[in-house]
Design a protein around this motif. Structure first.
Motif, PDB file in Angstrom:
ATOM      1  N   TYR A  54     -11.244  14.421   7.429  1.00  0.00           N
ATOM      2  CA  TYR A  54     -10.163  13.500   7.790  1.00  0.00           C
ATOM      3  C   TYR A  54      -9.281  14.115   8.882  1.00  0.00           C
ATOM      4  N   TYR A 194     -10.150   7.245  -5.720  1.00  0.00           N
ATOM      5  CA  TYR A 194     -11.326   8.119  -5.710  1.00  0.00           C
ATOM      6  C   TYR A 194     -10.948   9.496  -6.237  1.00  0.00           C
ATOM      7  N   PRO A 296     -14.204   5.415   6.378  1.00  0.00           N
ATOM      8  CA  PRO A 296     -13.189   6.184   5.654  1.00  0.00           C
ATOM      9  C   PRO A 296     -13.719   6.580   4.284  1.00  0.00           C
ATOM     10  N   ALA A 297     -13.020   7.494   3.644  1.00  0.00           N
ATOM     11  CA  ALA A 297     -13.412   7.903   2.295  1.00  0.00           C
ATOM     12  C   ALA A 297     -13.506   6.682   1.383  1.00  0.00           C
ATOM     13  N   LYS A 298     -12.564   5.752   1.558  1.00  0.00           N
ATOM     14  CA  LYS A 298     -12.547   4.608   0.637  1.00  0.00           C
ATOM     15  C   LYS A 298     -13.780   3.726   0.756  1.00  0.00           C
ATOM     16  N   ASP A 318     -17.846   4.759  13.357  1.00  0.00           N
ATOM     17  CA  ASP A 318     -16.609   5.528  13.153  1.00  0.00           C
ATOM     18  C   ASP A 318     -16.367   6.427  14.357  1.00  0.00           C
ATOM     19  N   THR A 319     -15.101   6.533  14.738  1.00  0.00           N
ATOM     20  CA  THR A 319     -14.740   7.316  15.925  1.00  0.00           C
ATOM     21  C   THR A 319     -14.764   8.830  15.691  1.00  0.00           C
ATOM     22  N   THR A 320     -14.822   9.265  14.431  1.00  0.00           N
ATOM     23  CA  THR A 320     -14.728  10.702  14.137  1.00  0.00           C
ATOM     24  C   THR A 320     -16.064  11.394  14.390  1.00  0.00           C
ATOM     25  N   LYS A 323     -18.185  12.805  11.534  1.00  0.00           N
ATOM     26  CA  LYS A 323     -18.833  11.900  10.577  1.00  0.00           C
ATOM     27  C   LYS A 323     -20.120  11.290  11.131  1.00  0.00           C
ATOM     28  N   ALA A 353     -12.106   0.252   7.276  1.00  0.00           N
ATOM     29  CA  ALA A 353     -10.801   0.901   7.544  1.00  0.00           C
ATOM     30  C   ALA A 353      -9.731  -0.188   7.618  1.00  0.00           C
ATOM     31  N   ASN A 355      -6.914  -0.517   6.422  1.00  0.00           N
ATOM     32  CA  ASN A 355      -5.522  -0.088   6.583  1.00  0.00           C
ATOM     33  C   ASN A 355      -5.098  -0.018   8.051  1.00  0.00           C
ATOM     34  N   PHE A 356      -6.077  -0.071   8.966  1.00  0.00           N
ATOM     35  CA  PHE A 356      -5.739  -0.105  10.401  1.00  0.00           C
ATOM     36  C   PHE A 356      -6.068  -1.470  10.993  1.00  0.00           C
ATOM     37  N   GLU A 359      -4.401  -2.434  14.415  1.00  0.00           N
ATOM     38  CA  GLU A 359      -4.895  -1.602  15.523  1.00  0.00           C
ATOM     39  C   GLU A 359      -6.336  -1.976  15.885  1.00  0.00           C
ATOM     40  N   ILE A 360      -7.159  -2.188  14.865  1.00  0.00           N
ATOM     41  CA  ILE A 360      -8.581  -2.448  15.108  1.00  0.00           C
ATOM     42  C   ILE A 360      -8.799  -3.861  15.669  1.00  0.00           C
ATOM     43  N   LYS A 363      -7.899  -3.770  19.239  1.00  0.00           N
ATOM     44  CA  LYS A 363      -8.888  -3.005  20.016  1.00  0.00           C
ATOM     45  C   LYS A 363     -10.180  -3.802  20.218  1.00  0.00           C
TER      46      LYS A 363
HETATM   47  P1  TYD Z   1      -8.495   6.489   6.771  1.00  0.00           P
HETATM   48  O1  TYD Z   1      -8.331   5.114   6.288  1.00  0.00           O
HETATM   49  O2  TYD Z   1      -7.360   7.037   7.542  1.00  0.00           O
HETATM   50  O3  TYD Z   1      -8.725   7.486   5.629  1.00  0.00           O
HETATM   51  P2  TYD Z   1      -9.446   7.711   4.241  1.00  0.00           P
HETATM   52  O4  TYD Z   1     -10.656   8.518   4.631  1.00  0.00           O
HETATM   53  O5  TYD Z   1      -8.426   8.508   3.524  1.00  0.00           O
HETATM   54  O6  TYD Z   1      -9.806   6.437   3.531  1.00  0.00           O
HETATM   55  O7  TYD Z   1      -9.815   6.563   7.652  1.00  0.00           O
HETATM   56  C1  TYD Z   1     -10.015   5.692   8.677  1.00  0.00           C
HETATM   57  C2  TYD Z   1     -11.365   5.948   9.308  1.00  0.00           C
HETATM   58  O8  TYD Z   1     -11.610   4.917  10.263  1.00  0.00           O
HETATM   59  C3  TYD Z   1     -11.434   7.279  10.052  1.00  0.00           C
HETATM   60  O9  TYD Z   1     -12.682   7.896   9.779  1.00  0.00           O
HETATM   61  C4  TYD Z   1     -11.374   6.876  11.525  1.00  0.00           C
HETATM   62  C5  TYD Z   1     -11.952   5.484  11.517  1.00  0.00           C
HETATM   63  N1  TYD Z   1     -11.444   4.614  12.574  1.00  0.00           N
HETATM   64  C6  TYD Z   1     -12.348   4.077  13.497  1.00  0.00           C
HETATM   65  O10 TYD Z   1     -13.552   4.346  13.437  1.00  0.00           O
HETATM   66  N2  TYD Z   1     -11.864   3.256  14.486  1.00  0.00           N
HETATM   67  C7  TYD Z   1     -10.548   2.950  14.589  1.00  0.00           C
HETATM   68  O11 TYD Z   1     -10.151   2.208  15.500  1.00  0.00           O
HETATM   69  C8  TYD Z   1      -9.635   3.493  13.622  1.00  0.00           C
HETATM   70  C9  TYD Z   1      -8.171   3.167  13.685  1.00  0.00           C
HETATM   71  C10 TYD Z   1     -10.120   4.318  12.620  1.00  0.00           C
END
Ligand code: TYD
Length: 386
Positions: A54, A194, A296-298, A318-320, A323, A353, A355-356, A359-360, A363
């Motif tokens: 994370y 979790y 995300p983890a969730k 996912d942008t990370t 992962k 995700a 919770n974003f 933003e998403i 985008k």
């Molecule tokens: P997050 O909800 O912050 O955490 P958790 O793992 O605690 O449930 O994780 C959001 C994930 O979504 C994180 O891996 C980054 C990804 N992400 C994208 O791929 N694109 C996006 O535009 C955003 C905002 C997040």
């Protein structure tokens, strides 16, 4: 209160060919004594935290949120260069960099080596250890100690809070953020539950726990769009009268995060899960291509609990970078980069995700304009188009 069965560890992504993930019971309890919603079956720490994936900086929402956070606290306390903020669980240093930009001294504590070294590279002094009594005894006293989205992970809350009190100046403040349990329940967002999240907080149990550590929770701010609804609480080592909002939120928890609220939630969760799966299966029957947005983890919890696997999702984007190339545990859905996803766009993205959301959706305006759609799972599964 809620038995979610045996599920894989949310953050323990699988590698290709690594075989099925272990699963562990996930059962939610409610404490009639202190109103804390919590897990009781603890998974050993070394099984949970092998790679830490994370990164706070993965979303603009959090980067901007932490920038405003540093601004608010710096102004409120009139912090200067001689003052120092300690951030426990400082991750990639996003919050501490925001304090540094305002000329405030900082120190981070982050046990995950890979994440701590990102912070160090960016000039944030970081101790790569757990914040335990041994470490607390070696530290100076700070005027502000912060801990964001950390308390939910803490196994021994009394010990952790006692250590915070130990490193706080008598006139210092402990500032921390956690998702509000009342929002988890109201939003039906069972995927926030979790193994790594041991506690789901209202203010009520925190007032009690902080009191045991000799601190008083006296102020709170509420952020409806951070992790689905979070609060920032401020506690002091001396007694301070709780603000009207503290009292108001505690009163709301008496109705919205009590035993009955958790019980109602437990009744809604399996219905929602079935509805989401049926909705996605219906889209598949209509020949639609579906992918996950975010890993995300969730997502591990949502997909495993609902039985949404590779037969439904082509991939999750996912942008990370850490992962990408891995698989969501249990269901084996591949995690790909957004660049790859753009070469094979689905008809529908399941917004993992969620919770974003703002933003998403902003985008992905082009995807929506071209007729693409999102399935948003909470508070009830719905399709969002342009
Ligand atoms: P997050 O909800 O912050 O955490 P958790 O793992 O605690 O449930 O994780 C959001 C994930 O979504 C994180 O891996 C980054 C990804 N992400 C994208 O791929 N694109 C996006 O535009 C955003 C905002 C997040």
């Amino acid at each position: 209160m809620l038995d979610m069965g045996s599920l894989p560890l949310a953050n323990r992504l699988e590698n290709l060919g690594s075989g099925p993930s272990n699963t562990y019971p996930l059962v939610v309890y409610y404490c009639h004594n202190c109103a804390l919603i919590q897990l009781a079956d603890l998974v050993p720490r070394n099984e949970m935290f092998t790679d830490y994936l994370y990164l706070t900086s993965a979303s603009n929402t959090m980067v901007e949120h932490f920038d405003r956070y540093a601004e608010t606290i710096t102004r409120r306390l009139g912090l200067a260069i001689t003052d120092k903020v300690l951030d426990v669980g400082s991750n990639d240093g996003t919050l501490l960099k925001a304090f540094q930009r305002r000329g405030v001294g900082v120190l981070g504590i982050e046990p995950a080596q890979n994440v701590a070294s990102i912070a160090e590279k960016e000039g944030v002094p970081t101790i790569t250890e757990y914040f335990d009594l041994k470490l607390a005894n070696t530290l100076e006293k700070f005027c502000v100690v912060t801990a964001n989205n950390i308390l939910s992970h803490v196994g021994n809350l009394r010990e952790f809070l006692a250590n915070v009190a130990k490193v706080l100046r008598p006139d210092g403040l402990f500032v921390f953020e956690v998702p509000w349990a009342a929002d988890v329940l109201r939003n039906n967002s069972f995927d926030m539950i979790y193994h790594e999240h041991l506690s789901y907080f209202g203010l009520k149990p925190l007032v009690k726990a902080l009191g045991i550590a000799g601190m008083s929770l006296f102020d709170v701010e509420y952020f409806p769009s951070i992790h689905g609804g979070s609060f920032r609480a401020i506690a002091s080592p001396s007694f301070k009268e709780p603000s009207p909002l503290v009292k108001e939120m505690v009163a709301r928890e008496d109705k919205e995060a009590d035993f009955w609220a958790v019980r109602d939630f437990s009744g809604r969760v399996p219905i929602l899960a079935q509805r989401l799966r049926e909705m996605l299966l219906g889209l598949k029957r209509d020949g639609k291509r579906i992918a996950g947005y975010g890993a995300p983890a969730k997502a591990t919890i949502l997909l495993n609990y609902c039985g949404i696997g590779r037969d439904i999702l082509d991939y999750a984007s996912d942008t990370t970078p850490l992962k990408q190339g891995k698989l969501i545990p249990g269901v084996g859905v591949s995690i790909v980069s957004p660049q790859f996803a753009r070469t094979k766009p689905p008809d529908y993205y399941l917004l993992l995700a969620w919770n974003f959301r703002e933003e998403i959706l902003a985008k992905e305006q082009e995807f929506l304009d071209k007729g693409g759609r999102f399935v948003v799972p909470f508070p009830n599964p719905e399709v969002v188009d342009s």
